[in-house]
Every structure is written in structure tokens, then in C-alpha cells.
Design an enzyme around this catalytic site. Sequence first.
Site, PDB file in Angstrom:
ATOM      1  N   HIS A  48      -1.129  25.320   0.726  1.00  9.33           N
ATOM      2  CA  HIS A  48      -0.278  25.607  -0.420  1.00  9.33           C
ATOM      3  C   HIS A  48      -0.922  26.629  -1.349  1.00  9.33           C
ATOM      4  O   HIS A  48      -0.228  27.456  -1.944  1.00  9.33           O
ATOM      5  CB  HIS A  48       0.006  24.308  -1.181  1.00  9.33           C
ATOM      6  N   HIS A  94       9.511  23.621  -3.770  1.00  8.07           N
ATOM      7  CA  HIS A  94       9.057  22.292  -4.187  1.00  8.07           C
ATOM      8  C   HIS A  94       9.634  21.282  -3.205  1.00  8.07           C
ATOM      9  O   HIS A  94      10.321  20.335  -3.577  1.00  8.07           O
ATOM     10  CB  HIS A  94       9.485  22.001  -5.628  1.00  8.07           C
TER      11      HIS A  94
END
Length: 782
Positions: A48, A94
Site C-alpha cells: 500500500h 479504500h
Amino acid sequence: MTATSPFSPQEIAAEGIKPEEYAEIVRRLGRHPNKAELGMFGVMWSEHCCYKNSRPLLKQFPTTGPRILVGPGENAGVVDLGEGLQLAFKIESHNHPSAVEPFQGAATGVGGILRDIFTMGARPIALLNSLRFGSLEDPKTQRLFSGVVAGISHYGNCVGVPTVGGEVYFDPAYSGNPLVNVMALGLMETPEIVKSGAAGIGNPVLYVGSTTGRDGMGGASFASAELSDESIDDRPAVQVGDPFLEKSLIEACLEAFKTGAVVAAQDMGAAGITCSTSEMAAKGGVGIELDLDKIPVRETRMVPYEYLLSESQERMLFVAHQGREQELIDIFHRWGLQAVVAGTVIAEPIVRIFFQGAIAAEIPADALAENTPLYERELLAEPPEYARLAWEWSSEALPTGTTAGIEIQGNLHSWQDILLTLLNTPTIASKNWVYRQYDHQVQNNTVFLPGGADAAVVRLRPLEGQGSRGAGEQGGVNSLSGVAATVDCNPRYVYLDPYEGAKAVVAEAARNLSCVGAEPLAVTDNLNFGSPEKPIGYWQLSEACRGLAEGCRELATPVTGGNVSLYNETFDTQGNPQPIYPTPVVGMVGLIADLTKICGQGWQGVGDVIYLLGASITTLGASEYLATIHNTVAGRPPRVDFDLERRVQKVCREGIHAGSVRSAHDCAEGGLAVALAESCLAGNLGAEIHLEVSPTQLQRLDEVLFGEGGARILVSVVSTQQATWESYLQEHLGQNWQKLGIVGNTDTDLAVLTTDNQTLIRVSIEEMNDRYQNAIARRLAL
């Protein structure tokens, strides 16, 4: 600092660190890390944060161009719109947080992307979202879908930024692992673009915004792992947002930036304090010392590990000019926000963290933010079996049709019934159930309501402070100009052929902008894929990146940055991992020089002449028709002809600018028949269409009506300009256009006939409208 004892393999794995990565950490530090340092490496070396599997592939993307002011590497990309205006834009995901806590996961996704925009010195002016869910008949999907939409609307509505468009897809491939991608746009309001590299030895480091708690602990590592049935236990990794506090933070930050007292700024997003300190230090080639005892907290007895990994929302880190820190602190206090001097810029390129008077962590900044692991994986020598088998499919496997319809498993389905079925499919149907929950007109600059055009259009009004920019006074800004934006991806195309499918994503995004009259400028991308550690997953990622890069080069739309979200997988009932469809979402922005020269997708006037721009070559492979009507996902997606794409899009844009084209709509999912229906519904006017059908095509009328292909735009032109328009088409498109028919009245049907007047489809606007407008609400039983 004394070396600590080695951690157990389980403790190391819990931080998302592989054994060989831990060995590298020990080698770099010359010692074992402590718990806080282990956590810092865990989040910063996660996919990430450091893109360790995707970074080599991203280097293919074109990133420069005449309008590119800021490319990849900063909080957001920035493009020059001319007239002293500059646009910041970015897309972020998200996904995993939204899977376990849909409301807060989606809400904080909105908050995070807005911070990326105003951290650059831009005022947010618009939001778009690209959403993917499982089958809407599934109760779990209904819960996730409702929660995500509620979260997006809550945060966007409260913070006062309009959600102006987007897309929503439903497919079992996303069951349990929804995709929530949010794109934000902002207009630069500060004299200079604010960068994130720390500078100035001895300059103070300010912590501003909200307080720090334990919410969002390990969110970056969580976002870099596969979801499982136990992921619901990871709810503490989901952040909790406060949109009203963010609204104050926007105003305070923009006011602070205008003072000239801010050297650099960084949002505290993924990995919180760890990420902001290490990235600011590494980008500036300096170090940062930070004292955790100065950090405002909302919980007691927090330890360094928790401070450093917390992802509490609405927080920022500033580097200020020495001696001007109080000026900034006063601004934030006036807005009711926290602001403290928590550290200092140092010459030694190290992130040094203090807690209770002692060093709690000490790591070279580039070890966390720049010199991170990189995996160049071996690409499959040939396409995987699933793709090769899918490519063997041809339309010959389907029953042939007649003008009456097609017989499927002993039942005759008329073309009209098939059209209504497709209009009732949640992926194609109106998303009004979603849009009506968003405030899409706050700020009073939204030109088209969501669903009214192929791309969102926002008016560019002069903002405070723009008079100080090179263009002179605000009066010099062309208030007739606008920006268009779209988010696009057909994941079924990419699944069946990642390279061709990804090229098609870029082409469709540019086509959608062209349909409103906008000149495509630049791209931000969100790569949503499964595990790159599995050969098929890496092949999909690699081939899609190759296709995106080619598409962006061909259409002169450089990539200014984006987001990578991997490990998007769920487990079936047997415990086997199932990856999502590879979903490279492209967010593209375009410039509109004159807002009086734009158009939507609905018919405008009775008697207007309808044309199809582009080639008539289509395919049923990878189509919505094949998946929905025949329950088959197979074939090759349409191949992209970039030369024709450029010509068709240019003709459409120039036709709009000249005032000839009154409506324009991309032929996408569902093919020509669905595009015709959508233009009828958007304009509340019928149409009579006559299709030239060859004897061969009579057996494959489904391909004529519902086949899909790129470089196809449906336009309507006022009848008095028909001769001039057709001459123009002949000159610029040659044979690549067709006259289809004329626009009817409000009480007329959509009638699709052959040139010898055999009726293929005749359906009323009322009946189409019922299927199209209520498809989602019906499934939610609302």
C-alpha cells in the site's frame, strides 16, 4: 539504543513483513529493530505504501506533457488549465476498509483523497467515485453497497464538496471484496504549489488538525493483505472520520499556505506519523526529529507503536519557516484545530522519534520511504489457460436469431425483451438511487446533474487568491471555462484480455470527455488487482499496465499519479482464494474552453437527425449481452483502433464546438440498442432508427444491436445542418459513420427497424424508464 531480542516469526508476519525482509531490516540497521521500528517498517514496506510489486511496471507510464505541472510522487498531480488556473486531481482506493466497515471505510476514503488535494494548496471542487460490488441479489452485497454509498454521501455532503459523477458495477467477482475508488479535483488557490519535501535545517515541524488515537492501527498493512472470513476482526484498522473537522482543516490549511510561512506539507494518511515524517524527510534529503509527547492525543497510555501507526483522520504535518510557527499555530487555533511544534528538521537523514525523554525509534529516512523492497517477478511465458480457453469462444456457439428475436433454451426472447432486461441490469441501469443521496450541486458550479452526460462538468470560477497568480487580476480569468472529469473501467474486458482491456479503458475515458466537448488532458489511475505473488495475478497486472501505458501515449494523456491496491481477494466456502476481476480504473480530466459549447447524452429536439460515428465493427465477446442474457463470460474484448478513436473523438468535439452536435453518447456496455435507449430516456424523446442489415447480419442481429466496440459515438444534429454535417463526416471519417434515423416526440417509442421496415424493437419511453430507473431500488426492496 540497545538491540532488542529477535521477534518470533509470528510477530514478524503479523506486521506484514516477510522473513527475508526482516533480515534486510536487521542488515540495514546493524541491529534488531524494536517493536515501534518493526511496526514502522511493516507499514512503510507494505504494498500500500511502497508499491514493491508494481513500481517497476509503473515506470512504463508517460508522465510528462506541456500541461503537466506536477507528476507522480507528490500528494496529487497538477495540470495547467491556462488563464492562470491550475487543477490538482488524484484517485485513491479504500477497498479493504470498506469491506469490513462500509460506512466509515468509504467515508474516510473521501476524507483522505480530499486531503491529498488541499495539501497541494488547491480548494476541492468535485468528487467522483468508481464502485464495484458483488451481485445485488446477495444480502451481503446489499449491506456493503448501502453502507458505502451512505459513507460517501455523509462525508462529501458534510464537507461541502459536490459528488458530480462516477460509475457502479455489480458482478459476483467482487463478492466480499468491494472496490471503493474516490477521485477528487481541486482548483489551485495558493500562489505556489505546496510540495511535501522537508527543507531548512532547524525549521520547526508542526502537527496540525485532529488528535491522535488508536483508530486505524495498521491500516496500511491491512490494506496490503488478502481478506478472509476473519477480516471482520480487523475493524480497529478502519479509521473514523469527522467531515466537519476536515472542513475547518481545509480552510485553515489554505489560509496558512497563503502566508508563505509553510515550507512543506504532508497529509497523515496511510501509516500516519510514520509515513509523513519519513516521506517528507526522504523527499527533502534531510532528517526529522519528532517528540511524541508533544502530539495531542484522544486516548491515554498510548505507546510509541500506537502513536506511529495510528491512522486517525484529519491530521497533517507541516514544516514551517523558523520564527513563523506561532503565526501558523494561531490560524489553526482560530479554526478550532490542534497545532503544536512537535519536531525539527535535522541535517542527518534520519527519522528520530522521542518518547518520554528517550529515543523510541531511529531509522534512516530513505530506508522507510525510498530504498524499499522491490520485486520484479517473472511474467508467464504465455497467457494463462483461462484466457486461452476464453479466446476460443466465438459467436457461432450461440443460437442464430431472426427479426423476431433469439431462441434460448427453447424460449423465444424478442430483441425488445432483451433490451428491457439489459436496462434492468444494475450495472447498466440508472444509478439515481446512488446519486440522489449525494449533494451534487453544493458550491453551485455543477453543470450537468449526474447521469445527464457521459462525463461530469464543473464550471471554473475564479477563487480567492488567483489574482496573485501570473494571469493578473481575477477579471482576466475566463469564467466560461470548465473542467470535465470521468472515471472508467470495464473489468470484464480486462479480465478476458488485460492488455486490450486496459487500452479500452483509456479510450473510453477519453471518449466520454469528448462526448461533452472536453479536450482530454491527463490521467490518474487506480490499479485494483489480486495477489501479484500468484503468476496469473502478476500477468494481469503487468499486461494491464502495458495497455494503460500504450493508451495514454496514443491519446496524449500523461499519468500524473494514482494508487495501487493489490491483494483484492476473498475466500470461497472451500477456503480457496478468489481474486477480483483486474480493475484498472482510469480517472481522466479534460478542459472545456467555453461552457456554452457542450452537450449531454439526451436527445434535444424533435426531428434532429441521429448518426453513429465510428466503425460498425462490433463483437459479442466480453459483452454485457453475453454475460447477462447467455450467462457466459468469454471471447475477446473489442480491439482498440487508436487512429479511429482520435478521429471520431475529434469530430465529436469539433461538432459540439461548432454547434452542430446537440447530443453525444458513447456506445459502451449493451451496445447500440442500450445507447439509443439511454439517449431517449435522458431527453425524454423517442426515436425512429433504420439499420442497414446485410443477409449475414440477419442471423446475428444480437451483434448488430448489442455488440460492443470502441470508437463509436451516438450523436444528434439539427436537421437544417444535415447536409453540411454529412459533408464534414465524409471528409474526416470517410465511410466510418452511419445515418441512423430521427428523434421523435415525447409520446413516441424507440423504434428500431431494418431498412426494409421489419421491426426489431418497439418500446415506449415509459416502459424503458420503469426498468432503467427502478432496477436498483427494486432489488433493495425500497
